[in-house]
Design a protein around this motif. Structure first.
Motif, PDB file in Angstrom:
ATOM      1  N   UNK A 185       0.832  -1.206   0.000  1.00  0.00           N
ATOM      2  CA  UNK A 185       0.000   0.000   0.000  1.00  0.00           C
ATOM      3  C   UNK A 185       0.867   1.257   0.000  1.00  0.00           C
ATOM      4  N   UNK A 186       1.940   1.247   0.803  1.00  0.00           N
ATOM      5  CA  UNK A 186       2.840   2.392   0.842  1.00  0.00           C
ATOM      6  C   UNK A 186       3.501   2.609  -0.520  1.00  0.00           C
ATOM      7  N   UNK A 187       3.909   1.529  -1.184  1.00  0.00           N
ATOM      8  CA  UNK A 187       4.519   1.647  -2.517  1.00  0.00           C
ATOM      9  C   UNK A 187       3.542   2.277  -3.496  1.00  0.00           C
ATOM     10  N   UNK A 188       2.291   1.795  -3.467  1.00  0.00           N
ATOM     11  CA  UNK A 188       1.281   2.337  -4.376  1.00  0.00           C
ATOM     12  C   UNK A 188       1.030   3.828  -4.122  1.00  0.00           C
ATOM     13  N   UNK A 189       1.140   4.210  -2.858  1.00  0.00           N
ATOM     14  CA  UNK A 189       0.915   5.622  -2.512  1.00  0.00           C
ATOM     15  C   UNK A 189       2.175   6.465  -2.701  1.00  0.00           C
ATOM     16  N   UNK A 190       3.246   5.825  -3.146  1.00  0.00           N
ATOM     17  CA  UNK A 190       4.493   6.554  -3.390  1.00  0.00           C
ATOM     18  C   UNK A 190       5.309   6.825  -2.149  1.00  0.00           C
ATOM     19  N   UNK A 191       5.043   6.080  -1.072  1.00  0.00           N
ATOM     20  CA  UNK A 191       5.766   6.304   0.175  1.00  0.00           C
ATOM     21  C   UNK A 191       6.920   5.349   0.379  1.00  0.00           C
ATOM     22  N   UNK A 192       7.263   4.527  -0.523  1.00  0.00           N
ATOM     23  CA  UNK A 192       8.351   3.610  -0.272  1.00  0.00           C
ATOM     24  C   UNK A 192       8.787   2.991  -1.495  1.00  0.00           C
TER      25      UNK A 192
END
Length: 192
Positions: A185-192
């Motif tokens: 989820x973080x990857x999809x949101x650009x956070x990781x």
């Protein structure tokens, strides 16, 4: 402001009737302390009792609030106690917490603590502890690369299998699945 006790008020005081707690407070002249009618303190001599509309009037007359029933608080004593228990759980969730430990710390019986906490919070103290541990485990799973077993111990579960079972019951995912889903989820949101 200040008055002598009526028979109805005296009955409420001697039976610790909580239904009168928002109706009046009473002060005891011999001790200089004022209480709620539901206070479990020893019954005073009727001649020493004075009645007050509210805490402000009792304080103006020089009375001190009872430490047991806390008549200056807008909350009831049971609600105050549950707030203190919740704060204690949040500070000590990683320690071995049982009803007996909580009851001992808060000077009461395990049965009364269980009953009062469940009535106010709609969950038992143990269920609440498990929720707090799960929330802290979620943070650790997202923020660290520690093993599931290490996180379980860190948040208060010494048995890894038990930790995984409870975590899945509460979240629908195992700790490992939760970690992977959170990172995706973080990857999809650009956070990781």
């Amino acid at each position: 402001m200040i008055g002598l006790v009526t028979e109805q008020q005296w009955q409420a005081i001697t039976t610790n009737d909580a239904s009168y707690d928002h109706v009046f407070l009473y002060g005891v002249c011999s001790t200089g302390i004022f209480c709620r009618p539901s206070c479990k303190s020893r019954n005073p001599n009727k001649e020493h009792v004075r009645i007050f509309q509210d805490a402000r009037h009792a304080l103006e007359e020089g009375f001190r609030p009872c430490k047991r029933c806390n008549p200056c608080s807008l909350r009831m004593p049971d609600e105050e106690r549950v707030i203190q228990i919740k704060e204690y759980i949040h500070e000590h969730y990683h320690e071995p917490l049982t009803l007996t430990v909580l009851a001992g710390h808060f000077h009461g019986s395990p049965h009364h603590l269980q009953k009062t906490f469940k009535r106010i919070m709609k969950v038992s103290p143990i269920e609440y502890i498990q929720r707090v541990r799960t929330e802290n485990a979620k943070r650790e799973l997202i923020d660290t690369d520690q093993s599931v077993a290490d996180i379980g111990v860190k948040v208060g579960w010494l048995n890894t299998s038990y930790f995984i079972t409870l975590f899945k019951q509460q979240t629908g995912l195992t700790p490992k699945q939760f970690r992977m889903a959170s990172r995706e989820k973080l990857k999809r949101l650009g956070g990781g």
